[in-house]
Write a protein that holds these residues in place. Structure first.
Motif, short mmCIF file in Angstrom:
data_model
loop_
_atom_site.label_atom_id
_atom_site.label_comp_id
_atom_site.label_asym_id
_atom_site.label_seq_id
_atom_site.Cartn_x
_atom_site.Cartn_y
_atom_site.Cartn_z
N UNK A 28 0.83 -1.20 0.00
CA UNK A 28 0.00 0.00 0.00
C UNK A 28 0.87 1.26 0.00
N UNK A 29 1.91 1.25 0.82
CA UNK A 29 2.79 2.42 0.90
C UNK A 29 3.51 2.66 -0.43
N UNK A 30 4.01 1.60 -1.05
CA UNK A 30 4.69 1.74 -2.34
C UNK A 30 3.74 2.28 -3.40
N UNK A 31 2.49 1.82 -3.39
CA UNK A 31 1.50 2.32 -4.34
C UNK A 31 1.21 3.80 -4.09
N UNK A 32 1.11 4.17 -2.82
CA UNK A 32 0.85 5.57 -2.48
C UNK A 32 2.00 6.47 -2.93
N UNK A 33 3.23 6.03 -2.72
CA UNK A 33 4.40 6.80 -3.16
C UNK A 33 4.40 6.92 -4.69
N UNK A 34 4.08 5.82 -5.37
CA UNK A 34 4.01 5.87 -6.83
C UNK A 34 2.95 6.90 -7.27
N UNK A 35 1.78 6.88 -6.63
CA UNK A 35 0.72 7.83 -7.00
C UNK A 35 1.19 9.27 -6.87
N UNK A 36 1.91 9.55 -5.79
CA UNK A 36 2.31 10.93 -5.50
C UNK A 36 3.52 11.39 -6.29
N UNK A 37 4.44 10.47 -6.58
CA UNK A 37 5.73 10.88 -7.15
C UNK A 37 6.09 10.20 -8.47
N UNK A 38 5.47 9.07 -8.77
CA UNK A 38 5.87 8.29 -9.93
C UNK A 38 7.03 7.36 -9.65
N UNK A 39 7.54 7.39 -8.43
CA UNK A 39 8.68 6.55 -8.04
C UNK A 39 8.23 5.09 -7.91
N UNK A 40 9.01 4.20 -8.50
CA UNK A 40 8.74 2.76 -8.43
C UNK A 40 9.82 2.13 -7.56
N UNK A 41 9.44 1.75 -6.34
CA UNK A 41 10.40 1.16 -5.45
C UNK A 41 9.74 0.34 -4.36
N UNK A 42 10.23 -0.87 -4.18
CA UNK A 42 9.72 -1.77 -3.15
C UNK A 42 10.71 -2.93 -3.01
N UNK A 43 10.64 -3.62 -1.88
CA UNK A 43 11.51 -4.79 -1.70
C UNK A 43 11.30 -5.76 -2.85
N UNK A 44 12.39 -6.42 -3.22
CA UNK A 44 12.37 -7.33 -4.37
C UNK A 44 11.24 -8.36 -4.29
N UNK A 45 11.01 -8.92 -3.10
CA UNK A 45 10.00 -9.98 -2.99
C UNK A 45 8.57 -9.47 -3.23
N UNK A 46 8.37 -8.14 -3.22
CA UNK A 46 7.04 -7.57 -3.45
C UNK A 46 6.92 -6.86 -4.79
N UNK A 47 7.93 -6.93 -5.62
CA UNK A 47 7.92 -6.21 -6.90
C UNK A 47 6.74 -6.57 -7.79
#
Length: 167
Positions: A28-47
């Motif tokens: 959820x946090x990675x999706x929220x960051x993507x929504x706000x910034x376009x940044x794609x980043x998360x631990x490998x196991x959750x990519x």
């Protein structure tokens, strides 16, 4: 919702539930960051989960700038509150799930309560008509399903919760 979820999850070990909650929070946090910034980043196991989310955005031509994440809402009249995963364009609630088995009935009860609560905030421009569940899968795929309105079931749960709380 406890009356429903306790019955469904009481046979699952605390460790499994805790790990599932941590995974969901990170995604959820990675999706929220993507929504706000376009940044794609998360631990490998959750990519794969984040890839599924981005695939959904692309497949449905979602404007990520019209996504509001983690919106806290409440219903003052009935005295309940919740946090909505996504409100898109002020008119659609989307609940994100990362679990292996999707329970549409439970999610529809949950989102129906959110819908009634957030629509009390008309001055903020909310006018939710539809609720969906977005199930993200580890393999980069997703399910996007429109949910039925089950607010009456939520009211039954709320009544039982309030009755049992008195004891």
């Amino acid at each position: 919702m406890e009356i429903i979820t306790n019955n469904k999850y009481n046979n699952i070990s605390e460790d499994i539930l805790t790990n599932a909650q941590k995974k969901g929070t990170k995604i959820h946090f990675a999706a929220e960051i993507f929504n706000k910034t376009g940044y794609i980043g998360i631990e490998k196991k959750y990519e794969g989960y984040l890839a599924a989310y981005i695939k959904w955005i692309n497949d449905y031509n979602i404007d990520r700038h019209k996504i509001e994440s983690e919106i806290k809402t409440f219903n003052k009249t009935l005295n309940y509150a919740g946090t909505i995963d996504i409100i898109y364009n002020k008119n659609t609630i989307i609940d994100i799930k990362t679990i292996s088995q999707l329970d549409l009935d439970t999610v529809s009860v949950q989102t129906s309560a959110y819908k009634r609560a957030i629509n009390n905030f008309k001055e903020e421009g909310y006018n939710v008509k539809d609720c969906y569940v977005l199930r993200l899968k580890e393999n980069g795929e997703y399910e996007y399903i429109k949910l039925n309105d089950n607010f009456n079931i939520f009211l039954c749960c709320l009544s039982l919760y309030n009755f049992m709380k008195k004891e």
